[in-house]
Write a protein that holds these residues in place. Structure first.
Motif: not given
Length: 338
Positions: A270-276
């Motif tokens: 999610t944009a609130q919790n990005p991976t990259l």
């Protein structure tokens, strides 16, 4: 009298949502001054909170149309793809589903993920100024823009077709309970600060192998489904090749692809919790954009006013043989933030 009552019922069931573009009308070409003023007007609208319908469309008077719109956006390839059993229904030119870019949330409704190019406020965001044509465009125009770009070499829906009406009915249903002519939090894609450097295709290829290849396959060719030969469908969408978007699509632009990847990929992000990191998304996007894909004819006619051209839309004709300027448009660096 009966007709008047029926019309009133319809209007109250689905109010006419729209952005205020007065004194202009749909299809009207704008001057630079008019376009700047209308853009500022749109940007200055009040912003309402993210909102989804709090009930299913089952009880709506046009429930069957809304559900057909949902199906078209979710199962685009099977219903209107190039291998559709009915040749008259072959509108889409590739094997992407609309929901591959306009992501579905927990409800499985297309276009309901914040900052995943959602549809939830689309009826309050149109009609609007479209820089690609320098004209006022409708929501229907935007749908057909996707059909001939994101959907490969597709063809536009007639405005009175069952398909166009169904998609717009779905957009209207998503907009129920929202405030007329207001923007909304969570629309579009996340804003990022781009790296002050040229994107690195080679690094992007390595990162793609780590984060993306399991779903999108070697070379971004996707994962064909067991029924691909019959209906052209994929279990995970192709990012390159004949079954993917063409080079006139929004996702063919590096900045837009970077923002999408950063906020939404790998799957489940999610944009609130990005991976990259933004740097990683930037390089992966560069690798994806370096891959072969269908070519959109007459791209040189897009964005006729240079003042409104995106700085990442790399069309050779814009640069008149200036390779360095073309390469910068394709791979950066770009001004930030965006």
């Amino acid at each position: 009298m009966r007709f008047f009552l029926s019309l009133c019922i319809l209007l109250f069931a689905f109010p006419v949502y729209s952005m205020d573009v007065s004194p202009y009308s749909i299809g009207q070409k704008l001057t630079t001054k008019q376009a700047l003023e209308l853009t500022q007007k749109a940007n200055n609208r009040p912003v309402q909170d993210w909102k989804l319908p709090n009930q299913s469309p089952d009880n709506e008077p046009n429930a069957s149309s809304i559900k057909y719109g949902i199906a078209l956006l979710s199962d685009t390839t099977k219903l209107i793809g190039p291998k559709s059993s009915d040749p008259k229904m072959r509108y889409s030119g590739n094997s992407l589903n609309c929901v591959n870019c306009h992501l579905a949330g927990p409800s499985n409704l297309p276009g309901t993920v914040p900052l995943g190019i959602p549809y939830v406020n689309v009826m309050n965001d149109y009609p609007s100024f479209r820089a690609r044509s320098m004209r006022i465009g409708s929501a229907e125009d935007r749908v057909n823009g996707c059909m001939v770009r994101s959907q490969g070499q597709g063809k536009p829906f007639p405005s009175d077709s069952k398909e166009m009406i169904a998609i717009i009915d779905y957009f209207k249903w998503l907009s129920k309970g929202t405030q007329l002519n207001q923007a909304m939090t969570g629309t579009g894609l996340p804003k990022v600060t781009f790296p002050d450097r040229k994107a690195n295709v080679q690094v992007g290829q390595r990162l793609f192998g780590t984060f993306c290849i399991t779903c999108h396959g070697a070379g971004g060719k996707g994962q064909p489904s067991a029924t691909y030969g019959k209906d052209g469908s994929y279990t995970h969408p192709p990012l390159a090749g004949k079954d993917s978007f063409n080079d006139g699509a929004g996702m063919s632009r590096l900045k837009k692809a970077t923002r999408f990847i950063y906020g939404n990929m790998p799957k489940g992000t999610t944009a609130q919790n990005p991976t990259l990191t933004v740097d990683q998304a930037y390089d992966i996007a560069a690798y994806v954009e370096s891959l072969q894909r269908p070519m959109k004819a007459h791209r040189e006619k897009d964005f006729p006013n240079p003042r409104f051209r995106p700085d990442d839309y790399a069309v050779p004709a814009y640069f008149k043989g200036d390779k360095a300027a073309y390469d910068k448009a394709k791979y950066g660096p770009y001004p930030s933030p965006s």
